[in-house]
Each structure stands twice: as C-alpha cells, then as structure tokens.
Design a protein around this motif. Sequence first.
Motif, PDB file in Angstrom:
ATOM      1  N   LEU A   1      -4.588   4.868  -1.610  1.00  0.00           N
ATOM      2  CA  LEU A   1      -3.830   4.488  -2.787  1.00  0.00           C
ATOM      3  C   LEU A   1      -4.771   3.884  -3.828  1.00  0.00           C
ATOM      4  CD1 LEU A   1      -0.958   2.637  -0.887  1.00  0.00           C
ATOM      5  CD2 LEU A   1      -0.885   4.994  -1.724  1.00  0.00           C
ATOM      6  N   GLU A   2      -4.709   4.398  -5.070  1.00  0.00           N
ATOM      7  CA  GLU A   2      -5.519   3.863  -6.153  1.00  0.00           C
ATOM      8  C   GLU A   2      -4.609   3.486  -7.322  1.00  0.00           C
ATOM      9  OE1 GLU A   2      -8.687   6.374  -7.432  1.00  0.00           O
ATOM     10  OE2 GLU A   2      -9.558   6.605  -5.437  1.00  0.00           O
ATOM     11  N   HIS A   3      -4.613   2.198  -7.691  1.00  0.00           N
ATOM     12  CA  HIS A   3      -3.853   1.695  -8.833  1.00  0.00           C
ATOM     13  C   HIS A   3      -2.353   1.919  -8.659  1.00  0.00           C
ATOM     14  CE1 HIS A   3      -7.733   2.702 -11.264  1.00  0.00           C
ATOM     15  NE2 HIS A   3      -7.899   1.640 -10.494  1.00  0.00           N
ATOM     16  N   VAL A   4      -1.890   1.920  -7.444  1.00  0.00           N
ATOM     17  CA  VAL A   4      -0.478   2.172  -7.148  1.00  0.00           C
ATOM     18  C   VAL A   4       0.237   0.839  -6.925  1.00  0.00           C
ATOM     19  CG1 VAL A   4       1.143   3.270  -5.554  1.00  0.00           C
ATOM     20  CG2 VAL A   4      -1.008   4.405  -6.125  1.00  0.00           C
ATOM     21  N   GLY A   5       1.412   0.694  -7.521  1.00  0.00           N
ATOM     22  CA  GLY A   5       2.220  -0.484  -7.270  1.00  0.00           C
ATOM     23  C   GLY A   5       2.856  -0.418  -5.895  1.00  0.00           C
ATOM     24  N   ILE A   6       3.005  -1.570  -5.264  1.00  0.00           N
ATOM     25  CA  ILE A   6       3.641  -1.670  -3.946  1.00  0.00           C
ATOM     26  C   ILE A   6       4.832  -2.602  -4.084  1.00  0.00           C
ATOM     27  CG2 ILE A   6       3.353  -2.365  -1.534  1.00  0.00           C
ATOM     28  CD1 ILE A   6       0.365  -1.711  -1.851  1.00  0.00           C
ATOM     29  N   GLN A   7       6.013  -2.093  -3.809  1.00  0.00           N
ATOM     30  CA  GLN A   7       7.240  -2.837  -4.053  1.00  0.00           C
ATOM     31  C   GLN A   7       7.384  -4.009  -3.077  1.00  0.00           C
ATOM     32  OE1 GLN A   7       9.642  -2.212  -6.610  1.00  0.00           O
ATOM     33  NE2 GLN A   7      10.228  -4.266  -5.931  1.00  0.00           N
ATOM     34  N   ALA A   8       7.558  -5.205  -3.623  1.00  0.00           N
ATOM     35  CA  ALA A   8       7.807  -6.389  -2.811  1.00  0.00           C
ATOM     36  C   ALA A   8       9.307  -6.645  -2.719  1.00  0.00           C
ATOM     37  CB  ALA A   8       7.103  -7.600  -3.411  1.00  0.00           C
ATOM     38  N   ASP A   9       9.707  -7.432  -1.704  1.00  0.00           N
ATOM     39  CA  ASP A   9      11.125  -7.756  -1.548  1.00  0.00           C
ATOM     40  C   ASP A   9      11.455  -9.047  -2.290  1.00  0.00           C
ATOM     41  OD1 ASP A   9      10.187  -9.845   0.016  1.00  0.00           O
ATOM     42  OD2 ASP A   9      10.644  -8.847   1.913  1.00  0.00           O
ATOM     43  N   ASP A  10      12.633  -9.592  -2.032  1.00  0.00           N
ATOM     44  CA  ASP A  10      13.096 -10.777  -2.762  1.00  0.00           C
ATOM     45  C   ASP A  10      12.334 -12.041  -2.381  1.00  0.00           C
ATOM     46  OD1 ASP A  10      14.960  -9.293  -4.137  1.00  0.00           O
ATOM     47  OD2 ASP A  10      16.560  -9.644  -2.669  1.00  0.00           O
ATOM     48  N   THR A  11      11.505 -11.978  -1.335  1.00  0.00           N
ATOM     49  CA  THR A  11      10.683 -13.127  -0.953  1.00  0.00           C
ATOM     50  C   THR A  11       9.231 -12.943  -1.372  1.00  0.00           C
ATOM     51  OG1 THR A  11      10.168 -12.226   1.249  1.00  0.00           O
ATOM     52  CG2 THR A  11      12.183 -13.518   1.033  1.00  0.00           C
ATOM     53  N   ALA A  12       8.960 -11.905  -2.181  1.00  0.00           N
ATOM     54  CA  ALA A  12       7.605 -11.577  -2.662  1.00  0.00           C
ATOM     55  C   ALA A  12       6.706 -11.079  -1.539  1.00  0.00           C
ATOM     56  CB  ALA A  12       6.966 -12.778  -3.371  1.00  0.00           C
ATOM     57  N   HIS A  13       7.318 -10.552  -0.482  1.00  0.00           N
ATOM     58  CA  HIS A  13       6.557  -9.975   0.631  1.00  0.00           C
ATOM     59  C   HIS A  13       6.689  -8.447   0.606  1.00  0.00           C
ATOM     60  CE1 HIS A  13       6.237 -13.683   3.466  1.00  0.00           C
ATOM     61  NE2 HIS A  13       6.217 -14.052   2.192  1.00  0.00           N
ATOM     62  N   ALA A  14       5.662  -7.776   1.067  1.00  0.00           N
ATOM     63  CA  ALA A  14       5.701  -6.320   1.234  1.00  0.00           C
ATOM     64  C   ALA A  14       5.068  -5.965   2.565  1.00  0.00           C
ATOM     65  CB  ALA A  14       4.960  -5.619   0.098  1.00  0.00           C
ATOM     66  N   GLU A  15       5.699  -5.039   3.268  1.00  0.00           N
ATOM     67  CA  GLU A  15       5.158  -4.587   4.559  1.00  0.00           C
ATOM     68  C   GLU A  15       5.462  -3.093   4.716  1.00  0.00           C
ATOM     69  OE1 GLU A  15       5.669  -5.540   9.319  1.00  0.00           O
ATOM     70  OE2 GLU A  15       6.145  -7.115   7.871  1.00  0.00           O
ATOM     71  N   PRO A  16       4.763  -2.246   3.956  1.00  0.00           N
ATOM     72  CA  PRO A  16       5.134  -0.826   3.924  1.00  0.00           C
ATOM     73  C   PRO A  16       4.544   0.030   5.045  1.00  0.00           C
ATOM     74  CG  PRO A  16       3.414  -1.248   2.322  1.00  0.00           C
ATOM     75  CD  PRO A  16       3.738  -2.565   2.950  1.00  0.00           C
ATOM     76  N   PHE A  17       3.547  -0.452   5.773  1.00  0.00           N
ATOM     77  CA  PHE A  17       2.780   0.432   6.648  1.00  0.00           C
ATOM     78  C   PHE A  17       3.155   0.356   8.131  1.00  0.00           C
ATOM     79  CE2 PHE A  17      -0.097  -1.321   3.294  1.00  0.00           C
ATOM     80  CZ  PHE A  17      -0.053  -0.222   2.462  1.00  0.00           C
ATOM     81  N   SER A  18       3.995  -0.578   8.519  1.00  0.00           N
ATOM     82  CA  SER A  18       4.225  -0.831   9.943  1.00  0.00           C
ATOM     83  C   SER A  18       4.918   0.323  10.660  1.00  0.00           C
ATOM     84  CB  SER A  18       5.052  -2.111  10.117  1.00  0.00           C
ATOM     85  OG  SER A  18       6.285  -2.006   9.440  1.00  0.00           O
ATOM     86  N   SER A  19       5.698   1.129   9.939  1.00  0.00           N
ATOM     87  CA  SER A  19       6.441   2.218  10.589  1.00  0.00           C
ATOM     88  C   SER A  19       5.645   3.523  10.665  1.00  0.00           C
ATOM     89  CB  SER A  19       7.763   2.463   9.848  1.00  0.00           C
ATOM     90  OG  SER A  19       7.518   2.821   8.499  1.00  0.00           O
ATOM     91  N   CYS A  20       4.416   3.524  10.146  1.00  0.00           N
ATOM     92  CA  CYS A  20       3.559   4.724  10.235  1.00  0.00           C
ATOM     93  C   CYS A  20       2.852   4.700  11.581  1.00  0.00           C
ATOM     94  CB  CYS A  20       2.560   4.750   9.081  1.00  0.00           C
ATOM     95  SG  CYS A  20       3.318   4.755   7.442  1.00  0.00           S
ATOM     96  N   THR A  21       3.442   5.312  12.570  1.00  0.00           N
ATOM     97  CA  THR A  21       3.022   5.113  13.965  1.00  0.00           C
ATOM     98  C   THR A  21       1.788   5.913  14.377  1.00  0.00           C
ATOM     99  OG1 THR A  21       4.623   6.827  14.626  1.00  0.00           O
ATOM    100  CG2 THR A  21       5.358   4.531  14.705  1.00  0.00           C
ATOM    101  N   LYS A  22       1.228   6.729  13.461  1.00  0.00           N
ATOM    102  CA  LYS A  22      -0.001   7.462  13.763  1.00  0.00           C
ATOM    103  C   LYS A  22      -1.120   7.159  12.768  1.00  0.00           C
ATOM    104  CE  LYS A  22       2.106  11.405  16.144  1.00  0.00           C
ATOM    105  NZ  LYS A  22       2.252  12.887  16.196  1.00  0.00           N
ATOM    106  N   LEU A  23      -0.901   6.204  11.898  1.00  0.00           N
ATOM    107  CA  LEU A  23      -1.863   5.890  10.843  1.00  0.00           C
ATOM    108  C   LEU A  23      -3.156   5.336  11.440  1.00  0.00           C
ATOM    109  CD1 LEU A  23      -2.109   5.808   7.711  1.00  0.00           C
ATOM    110  CD2 LEU A  23      -1.432   3.404   7.857  1.00  0.00           C
ATOM    111  N   THR A  24      -4.290   5.934  11.050  1.00  0.00           N
ATOM    112  CA  THR A  24      -5.596   5.450  11.504  1.00  0.00           C
ATOM    113  C   THR A  24      -6.490   5.008  10.350  1.00  0.00           C
ATOM    114  OG1 THR A  24      -6.516   7.707  11.512  1.00  0.00           O
ATOM    115  CG2 THR A  24      -5.560   6.903  13.577  1.00  0.00           C
ATOM    116  N   ASP A  25      -6.291   5.581   9.148  1.00  0.00           N
ATOM    117  CA  ASP A  25      -7.161   5.278   8.015  1.00  0.00           C
ATOM    118  C   ASP A  25      -6.329   4.852   6.805  1.00  0.00           C
ATOM    119  OD1 ASP A  25     -10.040   6.389   8.850  1.00  0.00           O
ATOM    120  OD2 ASP A  25      -8.535   7.796   9.571  1.00  0.00           O
TER     121      ASP A  25
END
Length: 277
Positions: free
Chosen positions: A166-190
């Motif tokens: 990802l380059e210069h991409v916004g990442i959506q945060a929730d109502d607590t200003a937290h973001a956790e977008p990658f945890s469900s990618c169960t084969k992600l290595t890089d």
Amino acid sequence: MTDRLKMKMHSLDDLPNEILLHIMSYLMIEDVVKTSVLSKRWRNLWKYLRDLKLDTSEFSKPCFFSECVSEVVSSRGMGDYPLRSLEFKRHGAFRHEIFTGLINHAMSNGLQQLNIAVPSNIGLPYSIFSCHSLTSIYITVSRYDLKKRTRLPKHLDLPGLRSLRLEHVGIQADDTAHAEPFSSCTKLTDLNIDECFLVYPSSLSKDREGILNVTNATLSNLIIKDTLTLKTMKQEPAYKYVIFTPKLVSFIVNGSPFRASSLPKRVKVELQSSSMT
C-alpha cells in the motif's frame, strides 16, 4: 494485402494460441484489441489474455482510454475469460463507473494479482477487499486529497492474499481511532505499508492519537515507510503501530532493519509478540 504481409499472417496463424497470446501480452492494449479485425481466428483471441495492462500513458486522450476500458469490459463480459493479473494505471480524471465495471469484471473472473495506480479521490470498489481468489494486491495513490476516498475498509475478506503493498492509501479507523485490517488475511506473508495514514470518522478529533494494529498470525515480512514532512504530519492524525506478528522474521522501517532507537518521532512501534531473529 501484399504478398509479404500475407506470408507473415500465414506464419503467425501456424502458431498455437498460447504463443500468440504470449506475444500479445507485450503489446499496448489498444493494439491488442485491433488484432480482432485480422481474421476470423483473431476475432476473439485477444479476449483470452490472462494478463491485462491498462495504462493511461498509452493513449493520446483520456476519452480514448475510457472507450478502450469500456470495450474491454463489454467484450470480455460476453464469455468466460479467466484473468490472472490486472494492471491499471490512471493518474487523471476518468469515469468512475468504468473503473468499477472493470474491477468487478476482474474479481468475478478469478483474478489473482492486482496492481492499480489511481488518483486519491477514487473510491475503491468493495469487491477488491472481498475477492477470495486474490493472492497479491499493490495499490498506489498518486496524491492526497481532502476527501481521501481511496482507502482500505475496516475489514478485509481476503483469505487467499499472500502479498499486500500500500502506497499513500488511507486506512479506515473505527470510532475509537483504532484500525486492524490485516488480522483476517490468514495466508498473508508480505506486507508493505508505504506513507499510509489513518482516516478517522468525522466525529473524532484529529488531535486524538490513533492506533494501527498490524495483527496477523502468518506474516513473516513487514516493511513500514513513514517519512512524511512536518507539513503533512499536521494534516494527518497522529498514530502509532501496535504489531502482533508471532511469525515475523524480517522487519524493515524506512529502509533499515528495525531498531527502536533509530525510529523517527512520528513512527511509534510497540511489538507485543514476535519470534523475529
């Protein structure tokens, strides 16, 4: 048609489709589409290309680019033409519905690799983030804008994804200003996060420090680049990274192996657990 040209056409027609498609993959898409008028055999051959490259720099006018993309989508949409990779580069204005149609077509035809470069005011179709066939995604945004439509959603449904850049991409945060977008990618290595930023809900103040959680059970290689200028830092919410990656073996920050003492002030990293050596 001259005799010499006829001989060349006969020579090409002797080749199997696989070789012809390989040759066509090196041509500009505008020329690829034009091959459909050569003969009956070539009429639909270009539609079987498994790797599509669409780049605005290949067209003299934006309208020609839009027309070509529309023709690609409508022509390929009339049959079963699986796609392996799509490279889409557009840095100026274009009709969003054409882009959405192209992406949705690609996602419904088994796309594995996606490489897109778009202006930052372009909203990305959700089908990108719920495509189970994708193994590699590279998204780069040409510039910042106030609305920041080009962003990752809160949740990614990409069980086959192995590589994400990802380059210069916004990442959506929730109502607590937290973001956790990658945890469900169960084969992600890089994972490569290059000059990205959090996008807060309108109800939150930019003065609040956010958290980008890089949580993933399979991630082994992580790159973070964050060298934003002071001017840009004032425009974006401050946030820190919280990293929980038990299989991490390589962590590069701003071009160097991770050392907490060498981090710039903006980049705050908290390693909760890691087997990194």
